[in-house]
Structure formats: C-alpha cells, structure tokens
Design a protein around this motif. Structure first.
Motif, PDB file in Angstrom:
ATOM      1  N   GLU A  58       0.821  -1.216   0.000  1.00  0.00           N
ATOM      2  CA  GLU A  58       0.000   0.000   0.000  1.00  0.00           C
ATOM      3  C   GLU A  58       0.852   1.261   0.000  1.00  0.00           C
ATOM      4  O   GLU A  58       0.394   2.311  -0.443  1.00  0.00           O
ATOM      5  N   ALA A  59       2.104   1.162   0.439  1.00  0.00           N
ATOM      6  CA  ALA A  59       3.004   2.319   0.385  1.00  0.00           C
ATOM      7  C   ALA A  59       3.305   2.734  -1.057  1.00  0.00           C
ATOM      8  O   ALA A  59       3.746   3.856  -1.298  1.00  0.00           O
ATOM      9  N   ASP A  60       3.030   1.847  -2.013  1.00  0.00           N
ATOM     10  CA  ASP A  60       3.253   2.133  -3.438  1.00  0.00           C
ATOM     11  C   ASP A  60       2.063   2.837  -4.086  1.00  0.00           C
ATOM     12  O   ASP A  60       2.115   3.162  -5.279  1.00  0.00           O
ATOM     13  N   ALA A  61       1.010   3.061  -3.345  1.00  0.00           N
ATOM     14  CA  ALA A  61      -0.239   3.555  -3.939  1.00  0.00           C
ATOM     15  C   ALA A  61      -0.051   4.864  -4.709  1.00  0.00           C
ATOM     16  O   ALA A  61      -0.514   4.987  -5.845  1.00  0.00           O
ATOM     17  N   ALA A  62       0.609   5.832  -4.129  1.00  0.00           N
ATOM     18  CA  ALA A  62       0.755   7.130  -4.809  1.00  0.00           C
ATOM     19  C   ALA A  62       1.580   6.987  -6.085  1.00  0.00           C
ATOM     20  O   ALA A  62       1.229   7.556  -7.128  1.00  0.00           O
ATOM     21  N   SER A  63       2.658   6.220  -6.009  1.00  0.00           N
ATOM     22  CA  SER A  63       3.502   6.031  -7.196  1.00  0.00           C
ATOM     23  C   SER A  63       2.755   5.277  -8.288  1.00  0.00           C
ATOM     24  O   SER A  63       2.829   5.645  -9.471  1.00  0.00           O
ATOM     25  N   LEU A  64       2.059   4.222  -7.919  1.00  0.00           N
ATOM     26  CA  LEU A  64       1.325   3.455  -8.927  1.00  0.00           C
ATOM     27  C   LEU A  64       0.111   4.225  -9.432  1.00  0.00           C
ATOM     28  O   LEU A  64      -0.286   4.071 -10.588  1.00  0.00           O
ATOM     29  N   PHE A  65      -0.463   5.065  -8.580  1.00  0.00           N
ATOM     30  CA  PHE A  65      -1.554   5.917  -9.050  1.00  0.00           C
ATOM     31  C   PHE A  65      -1.070   6.792 -10.201  1.00  0.00           C
ATOM     32  O   PHE A  65      -1.780   6.988 -11.194  1.00  0.00           O
ATOM     33  N   SER A  66       0.152   7.300 -10.110  1.00  0.00           N
ATOM     34  CA  SER A  66       0.663   8.151 -11.192  1.00  0.00           C
ATOM     35  C   SER A  66       0.788   7.379 -12.497  1.00  0.00           C
ATOM     36  O   SER A  66       0.662   7.962 -13.576  1.00  0.00           O
ATOM     37  N   VAL A  67       0.988   6.078 -12.426  1.00  0.00           N
ATOM     38  CA  VAL A  67       1.037   5.233 -13.629  1.00  0.00           C
ATOM     39  C   VAL A  67      -0.387   4.918 -14.097  1.00  0.00           C
ATOM     40  O   VAL A  67      -0.732   5.112 -15.266  1.00  0.00           O
ATOM     41  N   TRP A  68      -1.213   4.454 -13.175  1.00  0.00           N
ATOM     42  CA  TRP A  68      -2.556   3.981 -13.522  1.00  0.00           C
ATOM     43  C   TRP A  68      -3.555   5.107 -13.768  1.00  0.00           C
ATOM     44  O   TRP A  68      -4.694   4.852 -14.171  1.00  0.00           O
ATOM     45  N   SER A  69      -3.140   6.349 -13.561  1.00  0.00           N
ATOM     46  CA  SER A  69      -4.029   7.479 -13.840  1.00  0.00           C
ATOM     47  C   SER A  69      -3.735   8.105 -15.212  1.00  0.00           C
ATOM     48  O   SER A  69      -4.375   9.091 -15.576  1.00  0.00           O
ATOM     49  N   VAL A 106      -6.303   8.427  -5.708  1.00  0.00           N
ATOM     50  CA  VAL A 106      -5.287   7.528  -5.168  1.00  0.00           C
ATOM     51  C   VAL A 106      -5.915   6.360  -4.404  1.00  0.00           C
ATOM     52  O   VAL A 106      -5.345   5.272  -4.330  1.00  0.00           O
ATOM     53  N   GLU A 107      -7.125   6.569  -3.866  1.00  0.00           N
ATOM     54  CA  GLU A 107      -7.817   5.487  -3.146  1.00  0.00           C
ATOM     55  C   GLU A 107      -8.073   4.289  -4.060  1.00  0.00           C
ATOM     56  O   GLU A 107      -8.112   3.147  -3.589  1.00  0.00           O
ATOM     57  N   GLN A 108      -8.241   4.531  -5.349  1.00  0.00           N
ATOM     58  CA  GLN A 108      -8.433   3.426  -6.295  1.00  0.00           C
ATOM     59  C   GLN A 108      -7.169   2.560  -6.361  1.00  0.00           C
ATOM     60  O   GLN A 108      -7.258   1.341  -6.437  1.00  0.00           O
ATOM     61  N   ALA A 109      -6.018   3.193  -6.326  1.00  0.00           N
ATOM     62  CA  ALA A 109      -4.755   2.446  -6.316  1.00  0.00           C
ATOM     63  C   ALA A 109      -4.624   1.654  -5.019  1.00  0.00           C
ATOM     64  O   ALA A 109      -4.192   0.497  -5.034  1.00  0.00           O
ATOM     65  N   GLU A 110      -5.021   2.252  -3.903  1.00  0.00           N
ATOM     66  CA  GLU A 110      -4.975   1.548  -2.625  1.00  0.00           C
ATOM     67  C   GLU A 110      -5.878   0.320  -2.661  1.00  0.00           C
ATOM     68  O   GLU A 110      -5.488  -0.766  -2.204  1.00  0.00           O
ATOM     69  N   GLN A 111      -7.096   0.482  -3.200  1.00  0.00           N
ATOM     70  CA  GLN A 111      -8.022  -0.651  -3.311  1.00  0.00           C
ATOM     71  C   GLN A 111      -7.460  -1.732  -4.222  1.00  0.00           C
ATOM     72  O   GLN A 111      -7.561  -2.928  -3.923  1.00  0.00           O
ATOM     73  N   MET A 112      -6.869  -1.330  -5.345  1.00  0.00           N
ATOM     74  CA  MET A 112      -6.296  -2.300  -6.276  1.00  0.00           C
ATOM     75  C   MET A 112      -5.173  -3.079  -5.604  1.00  0.00           C
ATOM     76  O   MET A 112      -5.088  -4.303  -5.737  1.00  0.00           O
ATOM     77  N   ILE A 113      -4.325  -2.402  -4.871  1.00  0.00           N
ATOM     78  CA  ILE A 113      -3.222  -3.070  -4.188  1.00  0.00           C
ATOM     79  C   ILE A 113      -3.743  -4.051  -3.144  1.00  0.00           C
ATOM     80  O   ILE A 113      -3.240  -5.173  -3.035  1.00  0.00           O
TER      81      ILE A 113
END
Length: 176
Positions: free
Chosen positions: A17-28, A44-51
C-alpha cells in the motif's frame, strides 16, 4: 512466493500500500491504461483498493504483483506480475505496465524475463501465457522479444470498459 527480485536495472518487489501514490501516477495516465482492463484511475484510493485486491489474490496463491523500481533513480516506473497462477496445470499468465516516460527502454522485457526465469526454474511451471489486444503493438513486441509465440486470436473473449474485445494469445513453454 518470492517477494523481491533484482535485475540489471530493476528492482521487483511485492506491491504494498506504500506504493499507492507512485502506482496511481502510472494507472491514472490514459495512455498507460488504454489497453488495460481497468478504467483510468482518478483518485489515489483506487490504487490503494487495487493493491489490497492484488495482495488478497497473492495471499490466496492465485496471483502476485510486483512494483517495478528503476535501480538508478529508485523511482517506481510500473508494475508486473503473474495475473493468474494455475499450479494444477503448471501455468501462469503474465502482465505488465509502465509509466509512459519509461516506454521504449526495454524495462518491460527485462521484468518479463525475470518472471519467466522464476516461473520455470523455481515454481516449476511449464507454460507462461500473455494476452494483448491486437492493437497493442508495443506489448506484442515485448512478448516477441522475450520468446513468446503467437497462438491465435481469442475473439470477443473479454469485456473491457463496456465492450467485448479480441485478445491475441501468446505463450512460452519451459521447453522453448
């Protein structure tokens, strides 16, 4: 399942979940998600849910996702992993995504080869599969360069973003 790999230029580590912000920048980025079976993220909550979802699958030994980090910069550049694991039939499906700024540098292929090596030599799998939309020429080139063979088109095999799509099926066998 191993949680950490190192290649010449990359670190692959199990997504957290610590990767959420970084992966959000990719997945957005709509250019990144164009051929992914997810809608472009807007929060960013979508990335947290995905993780959390991906880690639940990993806990059930059904899939595993790794965050891709460039060694030189320690920057998260995408993710990759086994979209599905089928130990009964000794096969897995592989998937990957990269931030647009990192396209064309061979990172996806480097990550794929790392996962293939692990799958064939440590998990004792016989077959790796990958699916790509026929229009996703960059992904298809990655598969070709990493030794995958084209098997055919799965016509209207998956619903993505409200539309049934064709998928090109590629595979690589341990014996290839």
């Amino acid at each position: 399942m191993i949680d950490f790999f190192e290649t010449k230029r990359l670190i692959l580590r199990k997504v957290t979940e610590a990767d959420a912000a970084s992966l959000f920048s990719v997945w957005s980025d709509p250019a990144v998600t164009r051929f992914m079976n997810i809608d472009t993220f807007t929060h960013v909550e979508q990335a947290e849910q995905m993780i959390r979802f991906l880690n639940q699958l990993a806990d059930e030994n059904r899939a595993v996702r790794y965050t891709l980090t460039e060694k030189k910069t320690d920057q998260v550049i995408g993710s990759c992993g086994f979209n599905s694991l089928d130990f009964e039939n000794a096969k897995a499906e592989i998937g990957y995504d990269l931030g647009r700024l990192h396209w064309g540098n061979g990172y996806a292929g480097e990550a794929v080869l790392c996962l293939i090596d692990y799958a064939f030599h440590h998990l004792q799998l016989m077959r790796m599969e990958a699916k790509a939309e026929p229009e996703n020429l960059s992904s298809i080139r990655v598969l070709q360069k990493t030794g995958f063979s084209f098997e055919g088109i799965l016509r209207k095999s998956e619903k993505s973003k409200g539309t049934f799509i064709d998928l090109a099926l590629y595979s690589r066998l341990k014996t290839d």
